[in-house]
Design an enzyme around this catalytic site. Structure first.
Site, PDB file in Angstrom:
ATOM      1  N   GLU A  55      38.170  42.702  46.483  1.00  0.00           N
ATOM      2  CA  GLU A  55      39.613  42.491  46.348  1.00  0.00           C
ATOM      3  C   GLU A  55      39.998  41.479  45.276  1.00  0.00           C
ATOM      4  O   GLU A  55      41.001  40.789  45.410  1.00  0.00           O
ATOM      5  CB  GLU A  55      40.232  42.068  47.690  1.00  0.00           C
ATOM      6  CG  GLU A  55      40.074  43.120  48.769  1.00  0.00           C
ATOM      7  CD  GLU A  55      40.969  42.893  49.994  1.00  0.00           C
ATOM      8  OE1 GLU A  55      41.649  41.858  50.067  1.00  0.00           O
ATOM      9  OE2 GLU A  55      40.989  43.783  50.862  1.00  0.00           O
ATOM     10  N   GLU A  98      36.520  48.592  54.592  1.00  0.00           N
ATOM     11  CA  GLU A  98      37.142  47.989  55.779  1.00  0.00           C
ATOM     12  C   GLU A  98      38.120  49.030  56.299  1.00  0.00           C
ATOM     13  O   GLU A  98      38.870  49.613  55.512  1.00  0.00           O
ATOM     14  CB  GLU A  98      37.945  46.716  55.437  1.00  0.00           C
ATOM     15  CG  GLU A  98      37.120  45.553  54.937  1.00  0.00           C
ATOM     16  CD  GLU A  98      37.971  44.326  54.535  1.00  0.00           C
ATOM     17  OE1 GLU A  98      39.212  44.326  54.733  1.00  0.00           O
ATOM     18  OE2 GLU A  98      37.372  43.377  53.996  1.00  0.00           O
TER      19      GLU A  98
END
Ligand SMILES: *[C@@H]1O[C@H](CO)[C@@H](O)[C@H](O)[C@H]1NC(C)=O
Ligand SMILES: *[C@@H]1O[C@H](CO)[C@@H](O)[C@H](O)[C@H]1NC(C)=O
Ligand SMILES: *[C@@H]1O[C@H](CO)[C@@H](O)[C@H](O)[C@H]1NC(C)=O
Ligand SMILES: *[C@@H]1O[C@H](CO)[C@@H](O)[C@H](O)[C@H]1NC(C)=O
Ligand SMILES: *[C@@H]1O[C@H](CO)[C@@H](O)[C@H](O)[C@H]1NC(C)=O
Ligand SMILES: CC(=O)N[C@H]1CO[C@H](CO)[C@@H](O)[C@@H]1O
Length: 466
Positions: free
Chosen positions: A155, A256
């Protein structure tokens, strides 16, 4: 054809017959067992239990920790854990053997709080300190046959205004691949795990998969919280992702998943993820996350002495789904021959990465032949170089914001500007982002005399007040 119940009974017998954990290889847009030739689907859980002080720690250096958890992870039917943070100077052999004995692969993030690509100053964080760290982490793990892949960053692109970090990210991926091809006993894929930023999700994915082969990522993970409650293939938007990624040429998976806006979590998405609709394009995923923390995504609760864990309702819900989800047979209709992506066009304010990657720093090039040397561990120097040119009159008052990003529990990535549906879930869930992307723009790196190696972790947890 593999039924979960068959797997589970096989696991019960695992103490007599060791599970085969053969190296996984990438072919086309999928993973395969290099020995049996079977397609490999990730059935995983994100695994980063904090230490006694609630701080991020390396779960694979402490046999008390991994041996406490692995039986529960195995009983869920999992074949992979993703670990966001390790100490590359520690001994991981006992935990890696335990994972191996239980048929569990490791997807490993190489970044730490101190050694990561900076969103504030991506180019300044691209230096030999970072590469020595990443390469030494590769050395520490590349002998284990159950390492599925290395995650170069998590990220780091988290909004429309941090896309320039992708240029550095891609350089780091290139360098790690080159190190692996020079030094590792086998090829281990290197990739990235992305925040699901709706505005430039596909630009990023295609950017990391365009250009010369030596520069391209070898897998793409999406941290995705779009399926909440009893959503569906269409309501969640999974169908659009499948359609849009249909021509993608490298393995894709959810690094995720597990939105908690609707509780308890029933994990009905598991059936979709391993359905014949999705597996031609996706290779499974990892549930966020194993251990319960303040952000409330856990499957098990740990006792205060850290000795025991107790499964929560979500654990059994997830187990139920895996017990009732059957993987399709054969190769799942994977795409063997998709072409690499076209590089996305520059769009100001939306996609600002470029195709001219910085060259590997000369000091780091030496590691390709001489090796990365001694791993320096989490106490090693930080790569967050701060140049004079960025010092100035900006106040350092934002130090507090970096404090919150490193505290190990919960609501980490507040700067994620997911305008996708359910951005709250996505932002709150990204504890992984806290580990790997502690330093973000404006996060108080302004008051140093440069160049200086910032002890970012101490700084971020507020032990050092400048
Ligand atoms: C990996 O194997 C090589 C060759 O046997 C050995 O020199 C090295 O120390 C091993 N690394 C680790 C971390 O065990
Ligand atoms: C990016 O946008 C976010 C949200 O608007 C803001 O907090 C952050 O400071 C911005 N970063 C940069 C580098 O402009
Ligand atoms: C490409 O991006 C890097 C990192 O942001 C930057 O330093 C470099 O100047 C850019 N190169 C070109 C040609 O735009
Ligand atoms: C899943 O299957 C295992 C093995 O048959 C069983 O022990 C467990 O209770 C099942 N879990 C659920 C929630 O159905
Ligand atoms: C795949 O499709 C996207 C648009 O959906 C496009 O941007 C990309 O270039 C395509 N890739 C290839 C290899 O055709
Ligand atoms: C697209 C999507 O799945 N949106 C979901 C976001 O979360 C709410 C629950 O809070 C669901 O109702 C939406 O379907």
């Amino acid at each position: 054809m593999k039924f979960e119940s068959v797997v589970l009974s096989a696991l019960a017998a695992a103490s007599v017959a060791l599970a085969a954990v053969n190296p996984i290889v990438v072919k086309g847009n999928a993973f395969f067992d290099s020995v049996t030739g079977d397609r490999f689907y990730i059935k995983g859980v994100d695994y980063q239990p904090p230490d006694a002080n609630g701080e991020t720690s390396d779960p694979l250096m402490d046999y008390n920790v991994c041996s406490r958890d692995v039986p529960y992870i195995k009983a869920l039917g999992m074949n992979t854990v993703r670990v966001y943070h390790v100490d590359n100077a520690a001994d991981h052999s006992a935990c890696m053997q335990l994972l191996q004995d239980n048929g569990i692969y490791l997807l490993l993030d190489v970044a730490t709080a101190d050694q990561a690509i900076s969103r504030d100053y991506p180019m300044y964080s691209y230096n030999y300190v970072l590469l020595q760290h990443n390469f030494a982490t590769i050395d520490a793990f590349s002998n284990y046959t159950n390492v599925l892949g290395f995650v170069a960053a998590n990220e780091v692109v988290n909004a429309v205004n941090t896309t320039d970090t992708a240029t550095v990210l891609k350089a780091v991926i290139r360098d790690m691949k080159q190190y692996i091809s020079s030094r590792s006993p086998r090829t281990i894929p290197v990739g990235y795990c992305a925040a699901d930023v709706a505005e430039n999700r596909y630009q990023l994915a295609h950017y990391l998969n365009c250009g010369d082969e030596s520069e391209r990522a070898e897998f793409f993970g999406l941290n995705d919280y779009s399926w909440c409650g009893s959503s569906s293939y269409t309501v969640s938007g999974y169908n659009q992702k499948v359609a849009n990624f249909n021509n993608y040429s490298i393995p894709l998976f959810f690094s995720e998943y597990g939105c908690n806006l609707v509780e308890p979590r029933e994990f009905t998405e598991v059936q979709a993820i391993y359905s014949s609709q999705m597996i031609p394009v996706f290779s499974g995923g990892l549930v966020y996350e194993y251990i319960q923390e303040a952000n409330n995504y856990g499957l098990v609760e740990v006792s205060s002495d850290l000795k025991n864990v107790t499964p929560l309702g979500d654990y059994y819900n997830l187990q139920y789904q895996f017990n009732h989800t059957q993987l399709p047979s054969g190769d799942g209709g994977y795409h063997a021959n998709n072409k690499a992506s076209e590089c996305p066009a520059y769009v100001k304010g939306l996609w600002e990465a470029n195709d001219t990657l910085p060259s590997m720093p000369a000091q780091a090039s030496q590691y390709l032949t001489a090796g990365a040397g001694t791993p320096l561990g989490t106490d090693g120097p930080s790569n967050q170089w701060v140049p004079n040119s960025v010092l100035g009159s900006t106040s350092s008052s934002s130090a507090a914001s970096s404090t919150s990003t490193v505290s190990s529990t919960g609501s980490a990535s507040s700067s994620s500007s997911n305008s996708a549906s359910n951005s709250t879930a996505s932002a709150a869930a990204s504890r992984g982002a806290a580990v790997t992307n502690v330093l973000r723009r404006g996060a108080g790196l302004n008051s140093f005399v440069a160049p200086v190696i910032v002890v970012a972790f101490s700084f971020a947890i507020g032990l050092v007040a400048f």
